[in-house]
Scaffold this motif. Structure first.
Motif, PDB file in Angstrom:
ATOM      1  N   LEU A  97       0.900  -1.239  -0.030  1.00  0.00           N
ATOM      2  CA  LEU A  97      -0.003  -0.062   0.093  1.00  0.00           C
ATOM      3  C   LEU A  97       1.005   1.160  -0.139  1.00  0.00           C
ATOM      4  O   LEU A  97       0.513   2.163  -0.832  1.00  0.00           O
ATOM      5  CB  LEU A  97      -0.826  -0.202   1.315  1.00  0.00           C
ATOM      6  CG  LEU A  97      -2.101   1.123   1.307  1.00  0.00           C
ATOM      7  CD1 LEU A  97      -3.032   0.855   0.093  1.00  0.00           C
ATOM      8  CD2 LEU A  97      -2.680   0.817   2.530  1.00  0.00           C
ATOM      9  N   SER A  98       2.039   0.983   0.873  1.00  0.00           N
ATOM     10  CA  SER A  98       2.765   2.434   0.916  1.00  0.00           C
ATOM     11  C   SER A  98       3.476   2.731  -0.451  1.00  0.00           C
ATOM     12  O   SER A  98       3.566   3.955  -0.805  1.00  0.00           O
ATOM     13  CB  SER A  98       3.766   2.667   2.012  1.00  0.00           C
ATOM     14  OG  SER A  98       4.452   1.479   1.917  1.00  0.00           O
ATOM     15  N   GLU A 120       1.084   4.055  -2.798  1.00  0.00           N
ATOM     16  CA  GLU A 120       0.822   5.587  -2.208  1.00  0.00           C
ATOM     17  C   GLU A 120       1.776   6.609  -3.133  1.00  0.00           C
ATOM     18  O   GLU A 120       1.655   7.780  -3.280  1.00  0.00           O
ATOM     19  CB  GLU A 120       0.400   5.697  -0.830  1.00  0.00           C
ATOM     20  CG  GLU A 120      -1.218   5.406  -0.666  1.00  0.00           C
ATOM     21  CD  GLU A 120      -1.544   4.962   0.662  1.00  0.00           C
ATOM     22  OE1 GLU A 120      -0.529   5.229   1.550  1.00  0.00           O
ATOM     23  OE2 GLU A 120      -2.667   5.027   0.907  1.00  0.00           O
ATOM     24  N   ILE A 131       1.140   7.191  -6.409  1.00  0.00           N
ATOM     25  CA  ILE A 131       0.152   8.120  -6.350  1.00  0.00           C
ATOM     26  C   ILE A 131       0.704   9.584  -6.017  1.00  0.00           C
ATOM     27  O   ILE A 131       0.401  10.559  -6.897  1.00  0.00           O
ATOM     28  CB  ILE A 131      -1.023   7.890  -5.458  1.00  0.00           C
ATOM     29  CG1 ILE A 131      -1.605   6.443  -5.942  1.00  0.00           C
ATOM     30  CG2 ILE A 131      -2.161   8.968  -5.582  1.00  0.00           C
ATOM     31  CD1 ILE A 131      -2.489   5.952  -4.916  1.00  0.00           C
ATOM     32  N   ASP A 132       1.534   9.731  -4.948  1.00  0.00           N
ATOM     33  CA  ASP A 132       2.108  10.925  -4.708  1.00  0.00           C
ATOM     34  C   ASP A 132       3.063  11.684  -5.638  1.00  0.00           C
ATOM     35  O   ASP A 132       3.120  12.817  -5.846  1.00  0.00           O
ATOM     36  CB  ASP A 132       2.561  10.767  -3.331  1.00  0.00           C
ATOM     37  CG  ASP A 132       1.595  10.710  -2.211  1.00  0.00           C
ATOM     38  OD1 ASP A 132       0.331  10.821  -2.783  1.00  0.00           O
ATOM     39  OD2 ASP A 132       1.925  10.274  -1.072  1.00  0.00           O
ATOM     40  N   GLU A 173      -3.659   3.495  -9.890  1.00  0.00           N
ATOM     41  CA  GLU A 173      -3.182   3.151  -8.435  1.00  0.00           C
ATOM     42  C   GLU A 173      -4.147   3.458  -7.469  1.00  0.00           C
ATOM     43  O   GLU A 173      -4.212   2.747  -6.400  1.00  0.00           O
ATOM     44  CB  GLU A 173      -1.766   4.174  -8.214  1.00  0.00           C
ATOM     45  CG  GLU A 173      -0.531   3.293  -8.869  1.00  0.00           C
ATOM     46  CD  GLU A 173      -0.370   3.566 -10.290  1.00  0.00           C
ATOM     47  OE1 GLU A 173      -1.170   4.766 -10.852  1.00  0.00           O
ATOM     48  OE2 GLU A 173       0.214   2.827 -11.033  1.00  0.00           O
ATOM     49  N   GLU A 174      -4.909   4.273  -7.476  1.00  0.00           N
ATOM     50  CA  GLU A 174      -5.980   4.719  -6.569  1.00  0.00           C
ATOM     51  C   GLU A 174      -6.929   3.379  -6.306  1.00  0.00           C
ATOM     52  O   GLU A 174      -7.224   3.127  -5.106  1.00  0.00           O
ATOM     53  CB  GLU A 174      -6.926   5.728  -7.026  1.00  0.00           C
ATOM     54  CG  GLU A 174      -6.078   7.386  -6.454  1.00  0.00           C
ATOM     55  CD  GLU A 174      -5.477   7.861  -7.941  1.00  0.00           C
ATOM     56  OE1 GLU A 174      -5.131   6.684  -8.708  1.00  0.00           O
ATOM     57  OE2 GLU A 174      -4.991   8.978  -7.917  1.00  0.00           O
ATOM     58  N   ALA A 179      -5.160   0.649  -4.690  1.00  0.00           N
ATOM     59  CA  ALA A 179      -4.614   0.788  -3.357  1.00  0.00           C
ATOM     60  C   ALA A 179      -5.995   0.619  -2.454  1.00  0.00           C
ATOM     61  O   ALA A 179      -6.183   0.118  -1.286  1.00  0.00           O
ATOM     62  CB  ALA A 179      -4.359   2.342  -3.100  1.00  0.00           C
ATOM     63  N   LYS A 204      -6.581  -1.420   0.770  1.00  0.00           N
ATOM     64  CA  LYS A 204      -7.100  -0.938   2.259  1.00  0.00           C
ATOM     65  C   LYS A 204      -8.109  -1.780   2.684  1.00  0.00           C
ATOM     66  O   LYS A 204      -8.250  -1.990   3.826  1.00  0.00           O
ATOM     67  CB  LYS A 204      -7.583   0.430   1.846  1.00  0.00           C
ATOM     68  CG  LYS A 204      -6.565   1.667   1.990  1.00  0.00           C
ATOM     69  CD  LYS A 204      -7.206   2.991   1.815  1.00  0.00           C
ATOM     70  CE  LYS A 204      -5.986   3.821   1.314  1.00  0.00           C
ATOM     71  NZ  LYS A 204      -6.544   5.154   0.686  1.00  0.00           N
TER      72      LYS A 204
END
Ligand SMILES: Nc1nc2c(ncn2[C@@H]2O[C@H](COP(=O)(O)OP(=O)(O)OP(=O)(O)O)[C@@H](O)[C@H]2O)c(=O)[nH]1
Ligand SMILES: [Mg+2]
Length: 466
Positions: free
Chosen positions: A180-181, A184, A187-188, A428-429, A432, A436
């Motif tokens: 997950l990280s 993320e 995504i970032d 990716e969203e 993810a 989650k």
């Protein structure tokens, strides 16, 4: 209950079984526990409980000092465990009284009159959970240990209490978190897209390995249930073949009436038994005959019901007779259920043709219930069939709780969804979110996320005082 009851309350309850016993324990936990102990306890050395060192025991008396009198209620030993090193992580006092019901009740009444509230079922353990000393699987294991009926179910409960299952779940959770990280980060920082594409394959492999871990854990579940609740074994067959004699022999006692009259057993007789450490719930049923009256009809219809619910069937046949039409029609009903053909009465001249049974039964065992021959062999066959393909690994973690199993299954579902999205190179969203959701399901198992209703349901199964 959790919504109303405050953790600020000091709670108390009788923690031991109520009846005539050598000792009985009144347990007090919470902020006011020491103050209450000061009020009711007269120690031999005249010291006050609030001044005692933690993990010490003190001899003295419980005394009702209210209304100017000094009524001695019982001679006791007081044990003290100060926060945070106690079952609940709160100040805890245990009063070891004499075990009589009146002594215990009077001590409890005095404790309640001195400022405590009566604990609800499982409230001590609930506090241990809410204070973070144990997680939800461990709290549930407390109940499993208390209710264990065989050595194996005790072992399972004790291992879960030690945190073995939580350890495994948390290991999977950590791996999911790391994926997950990574997602993320992508995504970032979308500009590092090339790195992401290269990493995609690596992430896929990681997810596949997590999926394997989850599946392994789930695989242990069905065995776990059997170990906890017992394997349901049903003895059936036509009348007079020796079903009840077999039950008596397995139990080593004359539990059921045996006669030479067909239709002797007119109800279901259920007993528990331990075969090579496997808990077994064994049932003797009414022999299947043409019912002669209402009782027999009812007994036979119950026998059919048990038949349907069985995990394993012991199909008893009379080896001194040829296979009858009735035998054959009963064999048809077994269908896909695991079944052992038990050829009884081998002390008599044999008439049955074993070969005709081979296609319908996984195992055929010859015995004489009357002469106690072949019983060990039958027990081995029962154990083998139950454990077939799934040898119990005492080091392996086992899921024995249906709630854990369901949440783990859900989590696996989300993981597989994530895997498909990864393969499809979805956004990716989206990927993810699947991870989650998978993590959230795991958190329901350990109680990191658990709603009040679930907690109420779990703790209401406990006894008061635990
Ligand atoms: N010779 C011999 N007789 C047996 C054996 N097992 C049972 N019997 C006899 O067979 C008869 C029936 O035994 P049960 O155990 O009552 O049989 P069941 O199948 O439970 O009969 P129902 O309850 O009527 O359905 C009794 O007379 C037993 O003594 C055996 O291994 N050898
Ligand atoms: Mg019988």
């Amino acid at each position: 209950m959790s919504r109303i009851n405050s953790l600020d309350d000091t709670i108390a309850a009788i923690a031991t079984a109520q009846g005539i016993a050598g000792i009985g324990i009144v347990r007090i936990s919470g902020k006011g526990a020491l103050k209450i102990a000061d009020k009711i306890f007269l120690s031999k050395d005249k010291n006050k409980p609030s001044k005692f060192k933690t993990y010490t025991m003190h001899y003295g008396w419980v005394v009702n000092k209210s209304a100017g009198k000094k009524e001695i209620i019982d001679e006791v030993i007081l044990a003290l465990m100060k926060a945070p090193r106690s079952y609940t992580k709160e100040n805890t006092v245990e009063v070891n009284c004499h075990g009589g019901i009146i002594a215990l009740r009077k001590v409890l009444d005095l404790v309640l009159a001195s400022g405590a509230r009566l604990a609800e079922p499982g409230e001590f353990t609930k506090r241990a959970f809410l204070s973070g000393r144990i997680d939800l699987t461990q709290a549930e294991a407390v109940l499993d240990v208390i209710q264990a009926k065989t050595e194996n179910s005790l072992r399972l409960g004790a291992e879960q209490l030690k945190g073995r299952l939580s350890g495994k779940i948390n290991e999977i959770r950590e791996k999911l978190l790391s994926i997950l990280s990574f997602l993320e980060a992508v995504i970032d920082f979308p500009e590092e897209g090339d790195v992401e594409r290269r990493a995609n394959k690596k992430e896929l492999l990681k997810v596949v390995s997590i999926r394997r871990l989850m599946k392994e854990l789930l695989d242990s579940a069905s065995m776990g249930r059997l170990m906890r609740e017992g394997v349901s074994v049903v003895i059936c067959g036509r009348a007079n073949v020796g079903k009840s004699s077999l039950l008596n022999t397995l139990l080593n006692e004359e539990r059921v009436i045996v006669t030479s009259i067909p239709g002797t057993t007119r109800d279901i007789i259920e007993e528990t038994l331990d075969i090579k450490g496997i808990p077994i719930k064994i049932a003797d049923t009414a022999g299947i005959i043409e019912p002669r009256d209402l009782v027999e009809r009812a007994a036979i219809s119950r026998a059919h019901k048990y038949f349907d619910r069985a995990d394993l069937i012991l199909f008893v046949l009379d080896a001194s007779q040829e296979l009858s039409l009735q035998d054959k029609s009963l064999i048809k009903k077994i269908n896909a259920k695991p079944a052992i053909a038990v050829l009884n009465k081998i002390d008599l001249p044999k008439k049955i043709n074993k070969d005709k049974l081979k296609k319908d039964f996984k195992k055929i065992v010859e015995i004489s219930a009357l002469k106690h021959n072949g019983i060990r062999r039958l027990e081995n066959a029962i154990a083998d069939i139950i454990l077939s393909g799934q040898v119990i690994d005492s080091q392996g973690v086992m899921i024995s709780n249906i709630r854990h199993k369901n949440s783990l299954k859900l989590s696996l579902g989300f993981l597989e969804e994530g895997l498909i999205l990864l393969k499809d190179k979805a956004s990716e969203e989206l990927i993810a979110q699947s991870f989650k959701d998978a993590i959230n399901c795991l958190d329901e198992i350990t109680g990191k996320r658990a709603n009040d209703d679930l907690l109420d349901k779990i703790f209401s199964e406990f006894c008061i005082g635990k």
